[in-house]
Design an enzyme around this catalytic site. Structure first.
Site, PDB file in Angstrom:
ATOM      1  CB  VAL A  13       2.149  -6.993   0.963  1.00 16.48           C
ATOM      2  CG1 VAL A  13       2.750  -7.412   2.290  1.00 16.48           C
ATOM      3  CG2 VAL A  13       3.012  -5.905   0.318  1.00 16.48           C
ATOM      4  CB  THR A  61      -3.806  -8.661  -0.582  1.00 11.20           C
ATOM      5  OG1 THR A  61      -2.916  -8.484   0.527  1.00 11.20           O
ATOM      6  CG2 THR A  61      -4.063 -10.134  -0.786  1.00 11.20           C
ATOM      7  CG  ASP A  62      -0.788  -4.420   1.147  1.00  6.72           C
ATOM      8  OD1 ASP A  62      -1.797  -4.981   1.608  1.00  6.72           O
ATOM      9  OD2 ASP A  62       0.209  -4.148   1.826  1.00  6.72           O
ATOM     10  CG  PHE A  63       0.560  -3.565  -4.838  1.00 11.46           C
ATOM     11  CD1 PHE A  63       0.979  -2.276  -5.125  1.00 11.46           C
ATOM     12  CD2 PHE A  63       1.236  -4.281  -3.870  1.00 11.46           C
ATOM     13  CE1 PHE A  63       2.068  -1.720  -4.471  1.00 11.46           C
ATOM     14  CE2 PHE A  63       2.324  -3.738  -3.208  1.00 11.46           C
ATOM     15  CZ  PHE A  63       2.748  -2.450  -3.508  1.00 11.46           C
TER      16      PHE A  63
END
Length: 400
Positions: free
Chosen positions: A168, A170-172
């Site tokens: 994931v 994009t979460d970072f």
């Protein structure tokens, strides 16, 4: 002094796209009230590992790490009483944040126009999957989907293997945009008295990570492909097995670094092969080159390899394991990266600090909150409700 003291946020963020980098806000003095519901807790609470392997909404390691210093309030936003409390928090706050799907806040009655009726100068920051506008705004998905859409899966993995999942990511990535936008919005508000509406697309944030390869395509017409651990401008470049089932990384970019590498490994006969004399030659015969390098690393410890190559000016490093980062790494220990906090359910635990230090503002972290831990405190101390009003809200189910 805490640099963000007096800053107030009404937070609907959940899972990862909000709490990752913006953690410095409450850790450096901002008051952040996070809204959850007992029936719909922040999903990051459900992610393991959980303390002692026992599941519980207050025992998740990810939540304990990511939600430090927040105030936790439970509200039932399906009830009119719960919505009224939320409206009062909007009037109190400087900013309202959410990372729900596009238009969810509008359907709840908390869209930008609704919030601005309550507080005209409110700062509204939303971070949905693909933005609040456009033909794909309503497409469902999460971090792994948006990473794939951005082309990062296509670029990840060995050249002869299918695209690899990079999780994931994009979460970072998107939270970095959130943090910058938020601080800029606060500065703009202080100078002008005006709020604003800020619409972040997690998908577009991920696309920015492909800028170098996009530039190569626009300029040279080259379509990128998966390289595994290799690099177009370095050889050797990769992760190599060492003794004791450990690994190290080595990256040789320049001819000077190559000559230094040759000296460190003792200048064996294969290093004098004309095919390896230039970067172009080493790239052309990279499979054979990697086999030679792996033969040298296999009988040595990664810390020994790192020391020898670093002393010679060649980029190299150990592939660290999690327990080493927490219990051994002298650099992290020196900078106080791990902060020991006391959680009501988990007990003492080590939380990540931040990748920066402020000379005039000491870090003051508090443990992650239990679900609804500060409900009474927020209602009484921030909104000014008395005990009877709080009891009435609880009785009608507004605080579930």
């Amino acid at each position: 002094p805490t640099p963000l003291a007096g800053f107030k946020e009404h937070d609907y963020g959940w899972f990862m796209p909000w709490p990752v980098p913006p953690r410095p806000l409450p850790d450096y003095g901002a008051t952040v009230v996070t809204i959850e519901s007992v029936t719909r807790p922040d999903a990051i609470r459900l992610v393991g590992p959980h303390k002692d392997g026992v599941f519980g909404v207050n025992r998740g390691g990810d939540h304990a790490q990511r939600r430090t210093s927040h105030l936790g309030l439970t509200l039932n936003l399906r009830s009119e009483e719960g919505k009224e409390i939320a409206r009062r928090l909007v009037a109190w706050a400087d900013i309202v944040f959410d990372n729900f799907g596009a238009n969810v806040m509008d359907r709840m009655g908390f869209g930008d126009a609704d919030l601005r009726k309550i507080k005209p100068d409110i700062i509204v920051l939303t971070c949905s999957g693909q933005g609040e506008t456009g033909p794909h705004r309503a497409v469902k998905g999460g971090g792994s989907h948006f990473v794939a859409l951005a082309g990062l899966h296509h670029l990840s993995g060995p050249p002869d293997a299918p695209p690899q999942d990079v999780s994931v990511l994009t979460d970072f990535i998107s939270p970095r945009f959130n943090t910058t936008l938020l601080l800029a919005a606060v500065d703009h508000h202080r100078r002008t008295g005006r709020g604003g509406y800020y619409d972040v697309s997690q998908f577009e944030a991920a696309v920015t990570m492909t800028t170098p390869i996009m530039l190569d395509y626009f300029t040279n017409g080259r379509v990128p492909w998966r390289l595994g651990n290799r690099h177009v401008a370095a050889a050797p470049h990769g992760a190599y097995a060492c003794s004791g089932e450990r690994w190290c990384t080595i990256a040789v970019f320049s001819d000077d670094e190559w000559q230094a590498f040759v000296r460190v490994i003792g200048s064996p006969p294969w290093t004098h092969d004309p095919r390896f004399a230039t970067l172009a030659g080493r790239k052309q015969h990279e499979d054979e080159l990697d086999r030679h390098v792996a033969t040298w690393t296999r009988g040595r410890r990664p810390d020994e390899i790192t020391r020898l190559l670093q002393d010679a000016g060649v980029p190299a490093g150990e592939v660290a394991r999690g327990e080493e980062l927490m219990d051994w790494d002298p650099q992290l220990a020196h900078r106080g990266f791990w902060q020991t906090l006391e959680h009501p359910d988990i007990g003492p635990y080590r939380a990540l600090a931040h990748a920066f230090r402020l000379s005039d503002a000491p870090l003051e972290m508090r443990p992650a909150h239990m679900i609804g831990q500060h409900t009474a405190e927020v209602l009484r101390d921030i909104l000014g409700l008395d005990d009877d009003e709080v009891a009435d809200l609880s009785a009608c189910g507004a605080l579930e």
